[in-house]
Design a protein around this motif. Sequence first.
Motif, PDB file in Angstrom:
ATOM      1  N   UNK A 161       1.172  -0.949  -0.050  1.00  0.00           N
ATOM      2  CA  UNK A 161      -0.207  -0.284   0.220  1.00  0.00           C
ATOM      3  C   UNK A 161       1.072   0.908   0.125  1.00  0.00           C
ATOM      4  N   UNK A 162       0.496   2.544  -0.795  1.00  0.00           N
ATOM      5  CA  UNK A 162       1.446   3.960  -0.565  1.00  0.00           C
ATOM      6  C   UNK A 162       1.996   3.766  -1.617  1.00  0.00           C
ATOM      7  N   UNK A 163       2.261   2.663  -2.748  1.00  0.00           N
ATOM      8  CA  UNK A 163       2.925   2.543  -4.280  1.00  0.00           C
ATOM      9  C   UNK A 163       2.230   3.104  -5.020  1.00  0.00           C
TER      10      UNK A 163
ATOM     11  N   UNK B 227       6.112   2.689 -10.150  1.00  0.00           N
ATOM     12  CA  UNK B 227       6.820   4.252  -9.956  1.00  0.00           C
ATOM     13  C   UNK B 227       7.385   4.557  -9.124  1.00  0.00           C
ATOM     14  N   UNK B 228       8.821   5.187  -9.810  1.00  0.00           N
ATOM     15  CA  UNK B 228       8.758   6.443  -8.660  1.00  0.00           C
ATOM     16  C   UNK B 228       8.159   6.944  -7.243  1.00  0.00           C
ATOM     17  N   UNK B 229       8.837   6.787  -6.312  1.00  0.00           N
ATOM     18  CA  UNK B 229       7.331   7.623  -5.423  1.00  0.00           C
ATOM     19  C   UNK B 229       7.238   8.917  -5.726  1.00  0.00           C
ATOM     20  N   UNK B 230       6.115   9.973  -5.419  1.00  0.00           N
ATOM     21  CA  UNK B 230       6.011  11.477  -6.167  1.00  0.00           C
ATOM     22  C   UNK B 230       5.982  11.716  -6.655  1.00  0.00           C
ATOM     23  N   UNK B 231       5.745  10.107  -8.384  1.00  0.00           N
ATOM     24  CA  UNK B 231       5.248  10.498  -9.251  1.00  0.00           C
ATOM     25  C   UNK B 231       4.222  11.444  -9.811  1.00  0.00           C
ATOM     26  N   UNK B 232       3.278  11.227  -9.391  1.00  0.00           N
ATOM     27  CA  UNK B 232       1.939  11.164  -9.900  1.00  0.00           C
ATOM     28  C   UNK B 232       1.325  12.063  -9.036  1.00  0.00           C
ATOM     29  N   UNK B 233       2.272  12.657  -8.426  1.00  0.00           N
ATOM     30  CA  UNK B 233       1.534  14.219  -7.686  1.00  0.00           C
ATOM     31  C   UNK B 233       2.273  15.463  -9.213  1.00  0.00           C
ATOM     32  N   UNK B 234       3.056  14.879  -9.999  1.00  0.00           N
ATOM     33  CA  UNK B 234       4.256  15.873 -10.245  1.00  0.00           C
ATOM     34  C   UNK B 234       2.789  16.251 -11.833  1.00  0.00           C
ATOM     35  N   UNK B 235       1.714  15.229 -11.474  1.00  0.00           N
ATOM     36  CA  UNK B 235       0.422  14.947 -13.198  1.00  0.00           C
ATOM     37  C   UNK B 235      -0.526  16.327 -13.218  1.00  0.00           C
TER      38      UNK B 235
ATOM     39  N   UNK C 236      -2.686   5.460  -7.286  1.00  0.00           N
ATOM     40  CA  UNK C 236      -1.589   4.315  -6.283  1.00  0.00           C
ATOM     41  C   UNK C 236      -2.516   3.749  -5.471  1.00  0.00           C
ATOM     42  N   UNK C 237      -1.847   2.951  -4.846  1.00  0.00           N
ATOM     43  CA  UNK C 237      -1.990   1.623  -4.165  1.00  0.00           C
ATOM     44  C   UNK C 237      -2.551   1.806  -2.708  1.00  0.00           C
TER      45      UNK C 237
END
Length: 109
Positions: free
Chosen positions: A58-60, A101-109, A71-72
Amino acid sequence: MFISDAFAEQAPAAAASPPGFESMFFVLALFVVFYFMMIRPQMKRQKEHRKMVSEIKAGDEVVVAGGLAGRVVRVTEQFLAVEIANGVEVKVQKQAVGQLLPKGTLNTL
């Protein structure tokens, strides 16, 4: 009249190798090449994918084979709950995960 007759000499005895040995050697060599060029790398990729899937928690952040990124949220034996937007979760099979994906990748989208 002007051309003399030519007679072929009897051919020397056949080589010691059994008939068809060359073709059998070629097939064997071809199989060895296929093994090292196609089968072995594919088995290595499958092993790496199984390892990646077994380590998801969870969290990946993952990308599913269909192209969804999220995010899982929950992990069960066979399935993952992936949050693709705020409050929107989809249930996918673990094997459908294509990339971690590396952590924080989805925050940049």
